[in-house]
Motif scaffolding. Structure first.
Motif: not given
Length: 346
Positions: A301-327
């Motif tokens: 929920a705190l992450k969602d508070m930072v990620t505005s639609p089509a903004g800078t943060t979601i672009a970075g989060v997308h890269e982290l997800e592609k790199a498998g950071v969570r896993a």
């Protein structure tokens, strides 16, 4: 938070602040009060700034406190116990200094021994009492910390076993040494508690867990909790879960340090000076962790508070997800847990 500060500024700071009911505030949140000290003037946003914040729901709140800000800090009662350290390394030093700074014990009620005379002199420099034998430390202690390397734990406990009494609480912070091994060395009547702290103990922010063994009681548990809360947080778990604690919070600082380093490298790659990039990265991790602990909100929920639609943060989060950071983080915790289980069986 911005709305909280605006309301406080508009209505003034009072000795007792009533809950501020913000738009979209859930019932669970309404049990809190917000304090902004010192009061700050309202900040006027540009139309662009206002639009970029439309997705935020302003639910970050701070638990209320009665009276002035100084009333938020509560006095710490003195601990009527003598503390001894078998081994006077950095972790022992951090615990001793934390107890003294919090006023739980006075320095002269702390005893220690260590094969390195430099460490004994260090303890002596802040008022603790160094001894030349482990037996003397045990005789002059009520809480006895076993803070030696794992391979020496059985030796030092066997050495002090003849002078241990029912009044002693034996606390081991040696990694991988099970409760059964501790009781075998200290004796079946020993009040034994095994603790897994981590290195942020050195700055008063440890994340630790403990389990009880031998004749340890709820009083021993409460005593150890009081001690470790002087340098962070501690939780009670079954011993079978201590390997997972090791994999998460025991090894976790290394993962976080790697993340801080990587964030700083990213800042340098984007043009920031190294010192500023590192400071910004570290402060970002510190502030984000405090938001998780102090708001009680889910990290997602705190992450969602930072990620505005089509903004800078979601672009970075997308890269982290592609790199498998969570896993990668999950796999690191599991791998370290498996290794901790292996070491405890050796």
């Amino acid at each position: 938070m911005l709305q909280i500060c605006r309301v406080v500024a508009r209505h003034g700071f009072r000795q007792s602040v009533s809950p501020l009911l913000l738009p979209n505030t859930s019932a669970a949140v309404r049990g809190f009060s917000a304090i902004c000290w010192p009061p700050v003037p309202s900040v006027k946003l540009t139309p662009e700034q206002a639009k970029s914040r439309e997705h935020l729901q302003n639910r970050v709140v701070i638990p209320s406190a009665t009276g002035s800000p100084s009333a938020m800090a509560s006095a710490t009662a003195a601990l009527d116990k003598r503390i001894g350290f078998l081994g006077s390394g950095q972790m022992a030093e951090a615990l001793a200094q934390g107890l003294i700074k919090r006023g739980l014990v006075t320095a002269e009620r702390i005893a220690c021994n260590d094969p390195n005379p430099v460490r004994k002199e260090l303890f002596k420099s802040f008022g603790a009492m160094p001894y030349d034998s482990n037996v003397d430390v045990a005789r002059n202690s009520d809480v006895l910390f076993v803070a030696v390397k794992p391979q020496h734990v059985a030796q030092v406990l066997t050495e002090v076993r003849p002078v241990l009494t029912e009044g002693h609480t034996v606390v081991s912070i040696a990694a991988g040494i099970t409760v059964d091994k501790l009781v075998e060395a200290a004796g079946p009547d020993a009040h034994v508690i095994r603790v897994m702290p981590n290195t942020p103990c050195l700055v008063g922010e440890t994340a630790a867990a403990m389990c009880l063994g031998g004749k340890a009681s709820s009083d021993d548990e409460a005593l150890v909790r009081t001690i470790f809360e002087a340098v962070g947080k501690i939780y009670t778990v079954d011993e079978k879960l201590l390997a997972a604690v090791t994999g998460l919070s025991g090894s976790g600082p290394a993962y976080v340090f790697m993340m801080v380093e990587a964030l700083a490298d990213g800042g340098v790659r984007a043009g920031l000076p190294r010192d500023i990039a590192q400071a910004l990265a570290a402060q970002t991790v510190l502030g984000s962790a405090k938001m998780v602990l102090e708001t009680g909100k889910h990290p997602g929920a705190l992450k969602d508070m930072v990620t505005s639609p089509a903004g800078t943060t979601i672009a970075g989060v997308h890269e982290l997800e592609k790199a498998g950071v969570r896993a990668a983080f999950m796999n690191a915790v599991v791998a370290a847990t498996d290794r901790a289980n292996q070491l405890s069986k050796m």
